[in-house]
Design a protein around this motif. Structure first.
Motif, PDB file in Angstrom:
ATOM      1  N   GLN A 162       0.906  -1.177   0.094  1.00 20.42           N
ATOM      2  CA  GLN A 162       0.112  -0.051   0.136  1.00 20.42           C
ATOM      3  C   GLN A 162       0.910   1.281  -0.187  1.00 20.42           C
ATOM      4  OE1 GLN A 162      -2.091  -1.064   3.543  1.00 20.42           O
ATOM      5  NE2 GLN A 162      -3.877  -1.792   2.565  1.00 20.42           N
ATOM      6  N   SER A 194       2.119   1.531  -3.420  1.00 27.48           N
ATOM      7  CA  SER A 194       0.882   2.177  -4.357  1.00 27.48           C
ATOM      8  C   SER A 194       0.912   3.758  -3.996  1.00 27.48           C
ATOM      9  CB  SER A 194      -0.289   1.246  -4.112  1.00 27.48           C
ATOM     10  OG  SER A 194      -1.472   1.885  -4.502  1.00 27.48           O
ATOM     11  N   GLY A 195       0.929   3.928  -2.835  1.00 30.09           N
ATOM     12  CA  GLY A 195       0.699   5.400  -2.408  1.00 30.09           C
ATOM     13  C   GLY A 195       1.778   6.388  -3.155  1.00 30.09           C
ATOM     14  N   ALA A 231       1.068   6.510  -6.896  1.00 32.05           N
ATOM     15  CA  ALA A 231       0.053   7.579  -7.130  1.00 32.05           C
ATOM     16  C   ALA A 231       0.396   8.841  -7.077  1.00 32.05           C
ATOM     17  CB  ALA A 231      -1.119   7.216  -6.385  1.00 32.05           C
ATOM     18  N   SER A 237       2.461  -1.492  -7.989  1.00 35.52           N
ATOM     19  CA  SER A 237       1.028  -2.081  -8.598  1.00 35.52           C
ATOM     20  C   SER A 237       0.259  -1.123  -7.768  1.00 35.52           C
ATOM     21  CB  SER A 237       0.825  -3.430  -8.457  1.00 35.52           C
ATOM     22  OG  SER A 237       0.735  -3.954  -7.108  1.00 35.52           O
ATOM     23  N   VAL A 238      -0.993  -0.571  -8.498  1.00 36.19           N
ATOM     24  CA  VAL A 238      -1.898   0.120  -7.658  1.00 36.19           C
ATOM     25  C   VAL A 238      -2.952  -0.735  -6.717  1.00 36.19           C
ATOM     26  CG1 VAL A 238      -3.827   1.557  -8.213  1.00 36.19           C
ATOM     27  CG2 VAL A 238      -1.952   1.780  -9.450  1.00 36.19           C
ATOM     28  N   THR A 239      -2.888  -0.590  -5.235  1.00 31.42           N
ATOM     29  CA  THR A 239      -3.442  -0.967  -4.464  1.00 31.42           C
ATOM     30  C   THR A 239      -4.679   0.156  -3.889  1.00 31.42           C
ATOM     31  OG1 THR A 239      -1.696  -2.419  -3.938  1.00 31.42           O
ATOM     32  CG2 THR A 239      -3.405  -2.484  -2.437  1.00 31.42           C
ATOM     33  N   LEU A 240      -5.839  -0.551  -4.390  1.00 26.74           N
ATOM     34  CA  LEU A 240      -6.976   0.550  -3.803  1.00 26.74           C
ATOM     35  C   LEU A 240      -7.393   0.022  -2.648  1.00 26.74           C
ATOM     36  CD1 LEU A 240      -8.936   0.756  -7.476  1.00 26.74           C
ATOM     37  CD2 LEU A 240      -7.188   2.276  -6.380  1.00 26.74           C
ATOM     38  N   THR A 241      -7.886   0.877  -1.911  1.00 27.60           N
ATOM     39  CA  THR A 241      -8.522   0.837  -0.449  1.00 27.60           C
ATOM     40  C   THR A 241      -9.856   1.555  -0.482  1.00 27.60           C
ATOM     41  OG1 THR A 241      -6.192   0.719   0.507  1.00 27.60           O
ATOM     42  CG2 THR A 241      -8.325   1.099   1.948  1.00 27.60           C
ATOM     43  N   ALA A 263      -5.579  10.352  -6.132  1.00 31.03           N
ATOM     44  CA  ALA A 263      -4.354   9.623  -5.578  1.00 31.03           C
ATOM     45  C   ALA A 263      -4.859   8.746  -4.307  1.00 31.03           C
ATOM     46  CB  ALA A 263      -3.084  10.434  -5.438  1.00 31.03           C
ATOM     47  N   ALA A 309      -5.782   5.126  -3.930  1.00 30.17           N
ATOM     48  CA  ALA A 309      -4.251   4.335  -4.099  1.00 30.17           C
ATOM     49  C   ALA A 309      -3.601   4.474  -3.046  1.00 30.17           C
ATOM     50  CB  ALA A 309      -3.842   4.433  -5.553  1.00 30.17           C
TER      51      ALA A 309
END
Length: 421
Positions: A39, A42-43, A46, A196-200, A255, A258
């Motif tokens: 995460q 990813s941040g 983003a 990789s993009v990790t969405l929350t 952003a 992500a």
């Protein structure tokens, strides 16, 4: 040909210095707030992409070198605050609210004026209190890991003396070398080197909104957006503050899911793209900010490698590099806080409460420091007319320049470019 290459090279330098000088602060902040390594990577990715897109759009649209960066003081705030009740989803929710407030400040001038009403000494003291815990990390690192942290600090000192712009990136290079020499090769086994993009999915609670989202918005506005505008005005430009807030606020909103905490105008690296070193002709310097945006977006591809190195390094070493990157910001914040004797005590109260790191009813010290400082000013200046005679001006007018309201220049400077104003 040289005239065309010069702003491009300036943009590349701006991107490299901006990324290398503070990505450790970002990763330290995201991890302290509860993000996993994936995460956090990813941040960082983003933020790089969002900053790059915003910089490219603003520079191209307005033909002004409006450099964009992530909120370094905001990341330091995450370190000082720690994970709130509800964990990482609540943190992401706070990021979204902060971004929405930045957009709102660009759309509604009264909100910008409300932020501007915060007295400069109190805002500076709150920022100094937020930065202090990270800025003491180099001292702790020298005591705990002298053989590793010593070369990092010495490298920073030497470069700070002879090539100040590269002091923090140079310290980072030394730190990476130290990590490589002290970490077994197996330490990176299994690490995701390609981000990789990790969405929350966001969540919200009252304590995070008051204790994280609001301070993040205020710190980003006071320590990044307003100084960033001041740098541009100082070089003779008249940039549209409202448009900049809307663009960076929207980038923050994109952003946030992500893991990106805040996007804003660059303050520290703004001069690299807006100054004469970027191009003799002020009308051509916007190319540097667009190039810097593209370069920062590409550097985001290294977020996985950066996160993997941070993950295997001693945490105090990473915090030490982050602290070295923030020493200049701490000095500026302290100077802003204590310059005026009339507001010095209120600023000190703000600084002490913020730096204490206390949490009350789930709300962190940054908010309570702001409240304590403003109450101190209010009490002091209500009592003074009775004691000293004539009524005193409001705190924001006591010789302290207010924060800039949207679409208003921060300084009066000779105009070199009116495009986009």
């Amino acid at each position: 040909m040289a005239g065309r290459v010069q702003p491009v090279l300036a943009g590349v330098v701006t991107a490299l210095v901006g990324f290398a000088s503070s990505f450790t602060v970002v990763l330290a902040g995201l991890r302290a707030a509860g993000a996993s390594d994936a995460q956090a990577a990813s941040g960082l990715l983003a933020l790089c992409v969002a900053c790059g897109l915003a910089a490219a759009w603003l520079g191209w649209r307005h033909r002004i070198p409006m450099s964009v960066a992530w909120s370094t003081p905001g990341a330091a705030l995450l370190v000082a605050t720690g994970p709130p009740p509800g964990g990482w989803p609540v943190v992401v929710g706070a990021f979204l609210v902060s971004g929405a407030l930045i957009v709102a400040a660009g759309l509604f001038p009264p909100l910008g004026r409300a932020v501007a009403a915060i007295p400069k000494p109190v805002a500076g003291a709150m920022l100094a209190g937020v930065l202090l815990p990270l800025c003491t990390a180099p001292v702790h690192a020298l005591v705990e890991l002298p053989l590793v942290a010593g070369p990092v600090v010495v490298g920073w000192l030497l470069l700070h003396r002879f090539a100040r712009r590269w002091a923090v990136p140079g310290a980072l290079v030394v730190a990476v070398a130290a990590i490589a020499l002290t970490t077994p090769p197996a330490g990176l086994t299994g690490a995701a080197l390609i981000p990789s993009v990790t969405l929350t999915a966001p969540a919200w609670n009252a304590s995070a909104l008051v204790g994280l989202a609001l301070p993040l918005f205020l710190v980003t506005m006071a320590a990044q957006n307003v100084p960033g505008m001041a740098v541009l005005v100082g070089y003779g430009y008249r940039p549209p503050f409202g448009a900049a807030l809307r663009a960076t606020g929207l980038a923050s909103l994109l952003a946030a899911p992500a893991g990106g905490h805040a996007v804003n105008l660059a303050a520290i690296t703004a001069a690299l793209a807006a100054g004469p070193d970027a191009h003799p002709d002020p009308e051509r310097r916007w190319v540097a900010s667009v190039t810097a945006g593209a370069g920062l977006a590409l550097l985001g591809l290294g977020a996985g490698v950066a996160t993997a190195l941070v993950a295997v390094a001693p945490p105090i070493l990473i915090e030490a590099v982050a602290g070295l990157a923030l020493l200049g910001a701490l000095a500026t914040a302290l100077a802003s806080a204590v310059t005026d004797p009339e507001t010095r005590e209120a600023a000190v109260v703000t600084f002490v409460v913020t730096a204490s790191g206390v949490t009350l009813i789930g709300v962190g010290g940054a908010f309570w420091g702001l409240v304590a400082g403003c109450l101190m000013l209010l009490l002091f200046h209500r009592r003074r007319p009775a004691a000293d005679g004539p009524e005193q001006p409001a705190p924001a007018a006591l010789g302290q320049p207010a924060l800039v309201a949207p679409d208003q220049p921060a300084l009066a400077a000779p105009e070199r470019s009116t495009r986009g104003s």
